[in-house]
Design a protein around this motif. Structure first.
Motif, PDB file in Angstrom:
ATOM      1  N   LYS A   1       0.957   8.703  -5.518  1.00 37.01           N
ATOM      2  CA  LYS A   1      -0.010   9.811  -5.500  1.00 37.01           C
ATOM      3  C   LYS A   1       0.634  11.099  -4.986  1.00 37.01           C
ATOM      4  O   LYS A   1       0.448  12.165  -5.562  1.00 37.01           O
ATOM      5  CB  LYS A   1      -1.206   9.443  -4.619  1.00 37.01           C
ATOM      6  CG  LYS A   1      -2.111   8.401  -5.232  1.00 37.01           C
ATOM      7  CD  LYS A   1      -3.228   8.050  -4.271  1.00 37.01           C
ATOM      8  CE  LYS A   1      -4.037   6.874  -4.789  1.00 37.01           C
ATOM      9  NZ  LYS A   1      -5.056   6.443  -3.818  1.00 37.01           N
ATOM     10  N   ARG A   2       1.391  10.979  -3.912  1.00 36.84           N
ATOM     11  CA  ARG A   2       2.009  12.165  -3.316  1.00 36.84           C
ATOM     12  C   ARG A   2       3.059  12.795  -4.237  1.00 36.84           C
ATOM     13  O   ARG A   2       3.136  14.013  -4.350  1.00 36.84           O
ATOM     14  CB  ARG A   2       2.648  11.813  -1.976  1.00 36.84           C
ATOM     15  CG  ARG A   2       1.650  11.521  -0.889  1.00 36.84           C
ATOM     16  CD  ARG A   2       2.361  11.027   0.357  1.00 36.84           C
ATOM     17  NE  ARG A   2       1.431  10.672   1.390  1.00 36.84           N
ATOM     18  CZ  ARG A   2       1.329  11.301   2.554  1.00 36.84           C
ATOM     19  NH1 ARG A   2       2.109  12.327   2.824  1.00 36.84           N
ATOM     20  NH2 ARG A   2       0.452  10.916   3.440  1.00 36.84           N
TER      21      ARG A   2
ATOM     22  N   LYS B   1       1.367  14.505  -7.224  1.00 42.17           N
ATOM     23  CA  LYS B   1       0.766  15.772  -6.786  1.00 42.17           C
ATOM     24  C   LYS B   1       1.829  16.856  -6.612  1.00 42.17           C
ATOM     25  O   LYS B   1       1.618  18.019  -6.953  1.00 42.17           O
ATOM     26  CB  LYS B   1       0.005  15.567  -5.473  1.00 42.17           C
ATOM     27  CG  LYS B   1      -0.705  16.793  -4.984  1.00 42.17           C
ATOM     28  CD  LYS B   1      -1.476  16.492  -3.708  1.00 42.17           C
ATOM     29  CE  LYS B   1      -2.150  17.741  -3.179  1.00 42.17           C
ATOM     30  NZ  LYS B   1      -2.868  17.478  -1.929  1.00 42.17           N
TER      31      LYS B   1
ATOM     32  N   GLY C   1       0.795  -1.219   0.000  1.00 48.29           N
ATOM     33  CA  GLY C   1       0.000   0.000   0.000  1.00 48.29           C
ATOM     34  C   GLY C   1       0.830   1.274   0.000  1.00 48.29           C
ATOM     35  O   GLY C   1       0.342   2.329  -0.383  1.00 48.29           O
ATOM     36  N   LEU C   2       2.069   1.195   0.434  1.00 48.43           N
ATOM     37  CA  LEU C   2       2.915   2.384   0.507  1.00 48.43           C
ATOM     38  C   LEU C   2       3.269   2.893  -0.882  1.00 48.43           C
ATOM     39  O   LEU C   2       3.334   4.100  -1.108  1.00 48.43           O
ATOM     40  CB  LEU C   2       4.181   2.101   1.305  1.00 48.43           C
ATOM     41  CG  LEU C   2       5.144   3.267   1.495  1.00 48.43           C
ATOM     42  CD1 LEU C   2       4.462   4.427   2.213  1.00 48.43           C
ATOM     43  CD2 LEU C   2       6.373   2.818   2.263  1.00 48.43           C
TER      44      LEU C   2
ATOM     45  N   GLU D   1       1.525   2.881  -3.648  1.00 49.98           N
ATOM     46  CA  GLU D   1       0.431   3.673  -4.212  1.00 49.98           C
ATOM     47  C   GLU D   1       0.348   5.046  -3.560  1.00 49.98           C
ATOM     48  O   GLU D   1       0.138   6.057  -4.235  1.00 49.98           O
ATOM     49  CB  GLU D   1      -0.910   2.934  -4.053  1.00 49.98           C
ATOM     50  CG  GLU D   1      -1.010   1.675  -4.869  1.00 49.98           C
ATOM     51  CD  GLU D   1      -0.373   0.469  -4.192  1.00 49.98           C
ATOM     52  OE1 GLU D   1      -0.036   0.562  -2.992  1.00 49.98           O
ATOM     53  OE2 GLU D   1      -0.183  -0.547  -4.875  1.00 49.98           O
ATOM     54  N   ASP D   2       0.530   5.090  -2.248  1.00 50.18           N
ATOM     55  CA  ASP D   2       0.487   6.363  -1.535  1.00 50.18           C
ATOM     56  C   ASP D   2       1.622   7.275  -1.986  1.00 50.18           C
ATOM     57  O   ASP D   2       1.407   8.461  -2.245  1.00 50.18           O
ATOM     58  CB  ASP D   2       0.567   6.116  -0.027  1.00 50.18           C
ATOM     59  CG  ASP D   2       0.452   7.394   0.779  1.00 50.18           C
ATOM     60  OD1 ASP D   2      -0.477   8.185   0.500  1.00 50.18           O
ATOM     61  OD2 ASP D   2       1.281   7.599   1.682  1.00 50.18           O
ATOM     62  N   LEU D   3       2.830   6.720  -2.110  1.00 50.15           N
ATOM     63  CA  LEU D   3       3.961   7.523  -2.563  1.00 50.15           C
ATOM     64  C   LEU D   3       3.758   8.010  -3.995  1.00 50.15           C
ATOM     65  O   LEU D   3       4.106   9.151  -4.322  1.00 50.15           O
ATOM     66  CB  LEU D   3       5.253   6.730  -2.462  1.00 50.15           C
ATOM     67  CG  LEU D   3       5.823   6.539  -1.070  1.00 50.15           C
ATOM     68  CD1 LEU D   3       7.015   5.598  -1.100  1.00 50.15           C
ATOM     69  CD2 LEU D   3       6.203   7.863  -0.456  1.00 50.15           C
TER      70      LEU D   3
END
Length: 60
Positions: free
Chosen positions: A22-23, A26, A15-16, A18-20
């Motif tokens: 996105k961040r 952005k 899951g990390l 995908e979070d990275l």
């Protein structure tokens, strides 16, 4: 806040990644993932054993 580019070696925690992704998207930051295991001496040795037919047929 200072924004830096990101280089990561697998595996990332579930899951990390995908979070990275996105961040960093952005923030407009470039990212890269390095997969270095194919250059590891042990992996190269096994690859050579397989290529030379020393251990027979490999199925995966």
């Amino acid at each position: 806040m200072q924004v830096k580019m990101l280089f990561s070696e697998w595996p990332l925690v579930n899951g990390l990644a995908e979070d990275l992704a996105k961040r960093t998207e952005k923030a407009g930051v470039h990212t890269a993932v390095g997969l270095q295991s194919r250059f590891h001496p042990g992996i190269r040795y096994i690859r050579n054993l397989i290529a030379d037919g020393y251990i027979g047929d490999v199925y995966f």
